[in-house]
Design an enzyme around this catalytic site. Structure first.
Site, mmCIF file in Angstrom:
data_model
loop_
_atom_site.group_PDB
_atom_site.id
_atom_site.type_symbol
_atom_site.label_atom_id
_atom_site.label_comp_id
_atom_site.label_asym_id
_atom_site.label_seq_id
_atom_site.Cartn_x
_atom_site.Cartn_y
_atom_site.Cartn_z
ATOM 1 N N ASP A 135 70.086 0.433 8.958
ATOM 2 C CA ASP A 135 70.405 -0.011 7.599
ATOM 3 C C ASP A 135 71.209 -1.319 7.639
ATOM 4 O O ASP A 135 70.902 -2.282 6.924
ATOM 5 C CB ASP A 135 71.207 1.115 6.924
ATOM 6 C CG ASP A 135 71.928 0.687 5.673
ATOM 7 O OD1 ASP A 135 71.244 0.449 4.669
ATOM 8 O OD2 ASP A 135 73.178 0.575 5.696
ATOM 9 N N GLU A 177 64.313 2.434 8.549
ATOM 10 C CA GLU A 177 65.648 2.023 9.004
ATOM 11 C C GLU A 177 65.948 2.546 10.403
ATOM 12 O O GLU A 177 66.503 1.818 11.234
ATOM 13 C CB GLU A 177 66.709 2.493 7.999
ATOM 14 C CG GLU A 177 66.571 1.775 6.651
ATOM 15 C CD GLU A 177 67.603 2.186 5.624
ATOM 16 O OE1 GLU A 177 67.864 1.401 4.709
ATOM 17 O OE2 GLU A 177 68.142 3.315 5.723
#
Lengths: 228, 228
Positions: B54, B126
């Site tokens: 992320d 992610e």
């Protein structure tokens, strides 16, 4: 008028980073209110640098926590990260490098206490990180963040969670509630300082001060934890 | 049972990145439901990698947008970044690399349609980015992100904003509203496919399809913009 270049030299000593392009630092310290007032372009204030710095801070902090806390699951890591990259922590950290003294503010913002406002300070920390990143690359920014903000990360986490943490400690041995009492307020409305006593079972167990009641209470709880 | 190592080789060809440590890739593709079902440690699912990925995605995207769009102010950059790192965009992107086919899911999650769920797919994107970052460093992750997700960034932005964008185009010349009509629904509840016609002034101006009504409408609006 103060000599701004002297100021920037002083500030570079405080943050222990010497800019190749000092204009980047100057921009990082330029609040939009100052740029507006001086008819500067919107691209000369610190907001684009803040956009970048926010992401730099995020990756450096995430990488650091991921490798240091190998026994933490994702949920804990996310909470930990949020407690570091949040406005109160960054504003609190800004005091350690005297950042507020170097920010260029417009008159209106200055008069309404902008120099002490958590949002202004926190944004400027991100802008500063963005400017170091542009000037010296990711490793320079990482070096700055690791040696300052992340240097004593347990303390910062503790600071943010102090009231919760104190509560957990106290309730192990007592059912009496902890009281936070504002004992003094100083300064004009836009620049208040609150002083708090933390009391438990009739005794004062900590003192705190802060720009808001909340932050004074956290400071007091942190003090109490150290005293226990 | 399919040979998972063959699968991972295929997948590495699709993403054009060869892992030094393929266990990292395997972990990135391991949903918590699979790890739970196979009594694996909580540290063997992809959630910690997601935490890291992320932040990697955030810095690579921010740096890219900051340098490419020198005429955008902070507010626009922030919106643009949010439109790329959001769940719908990442889930949509995951289809391009067939990521869903390679995720290891628990039986319950599989049966409830987890393989097609935007949150599962977006999280896995992610995690994948986190695993490339750990395996090959920031530059490898950047290379992957730039050549895939950020390769045609205008298109992605357009995709996310298609309905708004189409509305802006149409209302310049007409006051008639745009209609989105679901003309077909296929598949079981947990794995629906919606087909949408976009109509304006009695004519069909675009067709769209998607796993949700919303995403089918965006797809249809995007189609209409291309046709205009």
């Amino acid at each position: 008028m103060r000599n701004k270049y002297k100021n920037l030299n002083d500030f570079q000593k405080i943050i222990n980073y010497k800019f190749k392009n000092v204009k980047l630092l100057s921009q990082a310290l330029t609040h939009s209110s100052y740029a507006n007032e001086h008819k500067m372009s919107k691209f000369e204030n610190n907001e684009r640098l803040e956009f970048l710095g926010d992401a730099v801070l995020e990756i450096v902090t995430s990488d650091f926590l991921f490798r240091k806390y190998t026994d933490m699951l994702e949920g804990e890591l996310t909470k930990f990260r949020a407690s570091i990259v949040c406005e109160p922590t960054l504003a609190n950290f800004s005091n350690e490098i005297k950042l507020g003294e170097y920010i260029r503010l417009g008159k209106g913002e200055e008069n309404s206490g902008g120099r002490f406002r958590a949002s202004v300070l926190s944004d400027a920390v991100e802008s500063l990180i963005g400017s170091i990143y542009l000037d010296g690359g990711l490793e320079s920014a990482r070096q700055f963040i690791l040696t300052t903000l992340l240097n004593d990360v347990e303390k910062r986490k503790l600071f943010i969670d102090s009231k919760t943490h104190l509560q957990e400690i106290i309730q192990k041995t007592s059912e009496e509630p902890i009281e936070y009492i504002i004992v003094k307020e100083k300064g004009p409305d836009h620049n208040k300082l609150f002083m708090v006593e933390v009391r438990h079972e009739g005794k004062v167990i900590g003192y705190g001060r802060g720009r808001s009641k909340k932050s004074a209470e956290q400071d007091g709880a942190y003090d109490a934890i150290k005293n226990i």
